[in-house]
Enzyme design. Structure first.
Site, mmCIF file in Angstrom:
data_model
loop_
_atom_site.group_PDB
_atom_site.id
_atom_site.type_symbol
_atom_site.label_atom_id
_atom_site.label_comp_id
_atom_site.label_asym_id
_atom_site.label_seq_id
_atom_site.Cartn_x
_atom_site.Cartn_y
_atom_site.Cartn_z
ATOM 1 N N LYS A 43 26.282 4.893 31.279
ATOM 2 C CA LYS A 43 27.326 4.212 32.045
ATOM 3 C C LYS A 43 27.325 4.619 33.517
ATOM 4 O O LYS A 43 28.366 4.777 34.142
ATOM 5 C CB LYS A 43 28.709 4.448 31.424
ATOM 6 C CG LYS A 43 28.785 4.166 29.933
ATOM 7 C CD LYS A 43 28.198 2.820 29.566
ATOM 8 C CE LYS A 43 28.954 1.649 30.179
ATOM 9 N NZ LYS A 43 28.293 0.335 29.889
ATOM 10 N N HIS A 98 18.138 7.774 28.723
ATOM 11 C CA HIS A 98 19.305 8.596 29.040
ATOM 12 C C HIS A 98 19.038 10.057 28.659
ATOM 13 O O HIS A 98 19.956 10.888 28.727
ATOM 14 C CB HIS A 98 20.533 8.120 28.263
ATOM 15 C CG HIS A 98 21.028 6.761 28.646
ATOM 16 N ND1 HIS A 98 21.189 6.354 29.944
ATOM 17 C CD2 HIS A 98 21.417 5.713 27.869
ATOM 18 C CE1 HIS A 98 21.653 5.109 29.963
ATOM 19 N NE2 HIS A 98 21.801 4.700 28.720
ATOM 20 N N SER A 128 34.184 4.264 32.028
ATOM 21 C CA SER A 128 33.314 3.182 31.562
ATOM 22 C C SER A 128 32.794 3.483 30.160
ATOM 23 O O SER A 128 32.729 2.600 29.308
ATOM 24 C CB SER A 128 32.144 3.005 32.536
ATOM 25 O OG SER A 128 31.319 1.948 32.135
ATOM 26 N N MET A 222 24.495 -11.192 37.211
ATOM 27 C CA MET A 222 24.081 -10.504 35.987
ATOM 28 C C MET A 222 25.065 -10.768 34.851
ATOM 29 O O MET A 222 24.668 -10.892 33.694
ATOM 30 C CB MET A 222 23.953 -9.005 36.236
ATOM 31 C CG MET A 222 22.710 -8.590 37.006
ATOM 32 S SD MET A 222 22.579 -6.785 37.171
ATOM 33 C CE MET A 222 22.422 -6.277 35.438
ATOM 34 N N LYS A 247 33.648 -4.214 34.743
ATOM 35 C CA LYS A 247 34.149 -4.293 36.114
ATOM 36 C C LYS A 247 33.057 -4.084 37.163
ATOM 37 O O LYS A 247 33.014 -4.770 38.169
ATOM 38 C CB LYS A 247 35.258 -3.263 36.343
ATOM 39 C CG LYS A 247 36.586 -3.607 35.688
ATOM 40 C CD LYS A 247 37.669 -2.644 36.159
ATOM 41 C CE LYS A 247 39.036 -3.044 35.617
ATOM 42 N NZ LYS A 247 40.108 -2.128 36.083
#
Length: 284
Positions: A43, A98, A128, A222, A247
């Site tokens: 995130k 990640h 997020s 996107m 957002k």
């Protein structure tokens, strides 16, 4: 609802992951000199960066990003599907991960592969992450923002501690094949950030091509691109009403943290990130 599985003290999602894959990646997977690697703590702008690099590779032509799902363009190496895709892929690869530094393929550290690492204000990554993990079935759903906040500070969230993850990868920031980007800088001046990526990758774009990259990597474009907004994800993996691109802003944490949480987070941040040069973290 899945729980985590733990590997060397780090929690990973159960769905789509496996301990044997992590072991094999670290010791057997061969990173090639021509590979490009997108790295971030969850995130932190990973998909935005993938989209941007894909568009740079195609000189702003959106055909690729509008016809191939993001997870096929740059597979996540630590997932079962992504790993199988990558080991069978020929030529230069885009690889996403990640993973923390110490679990990443050993072969990378003797390669010339280029890594782009994006960091984001961990407060925003926390918020997020809360909404993402609450609406998906990859791992244990947070009970509340309060419990997720506490788990984040302890590193008991998927991929472990933001602080350890960031400290580990930032140890490479002086390497020639490592580019550090900040989510906040990407938001503030995306054109300059794209130019940095182009310089790093040795890509030349004319002004019109750069404008195309800017246009098709923007949040609103996107969000409407089904190949990038995760609307194609298997329904068994998400809750009803799941929205991946929520957002795409900075500072949303201020709408969710209490005064006590602000103080607690600041204290942990200072304890864990002391010693890094002023200005490295633009949000501080």
């Amino acid at each position: 609802m899945s729980d985590y599985y733990w590997f060397e003290g780090i929690p990973f999602p159960k769905l789509g992951f496996g301990k044997e894959i992590i072991k094999e990646i670290r010791h057997k997977f061969v990173i090639r000199d021509e590979d490009t690697i997108i790295l971030a703590y969850p995130k932190s702008g990973t998909n935005w960066l993938i989209e941007t690099v894909c568009l740079i590779q195609k000189k702003g032509n959106p055909e690729w990003v509008q016809s191939v799902p993001v997870w096929d363009r740059s597979p996540w190496i630590e997932t079962e599907v992504g790993y199988q895709t990558l080991i069978n892929k020929k030529g230069p690869r885009m690889i996403t991960s990640h993973l923390p530094l110490h679990l990443f393929p050993r072969s990378f550290f003797s390669s010339k592969a280029k890594v782009i690492y994006v960091i984001r204000n961990p407060r925003d990554a926390l918020v997020s992450g809360y909404f993402f993990w609450s609406e998906t079935k990859f791992a244990k759903n947070p009970e509340s923002m309060k419990t997720h906040f506490e788990s984040f500070l302890k590193g008991n969230v998927p991929y472990g501690s933001w602080f350890e993850h960031t400290r580990g990868w930032l140890s490479m920031r002086e390497s020639e094949n490592f580019l550090l980007l900040c989510y906040e800088d990407l938001k503030k001046d995306p054109r300059r950030s794209i130019e940095k990526i182009c310089d790093f990758l040795g890509k030349k774009l004319d002004p019109e091509e750069l404008d195309m990259v800017l246009k098709y990597s923007s949040f609103h474009v996107m969000k409407e691109n089904k190949m990038s907004n995760f609307s194609l994800i298997n329904e068994d993996m998400v809750n009803e009403g799941f929205v991946f691109m929520r957002k795409g802003t900075t500072g949303d944490w201020k709408n969710h943290f209490t005064e006590e949480q602000v103080e607690a987070f600041d204290k942990v941040f200072q304890e864990n990130m002391a010693g890094f040069p002023p200005g490295l973290f633009p949000w501080e």
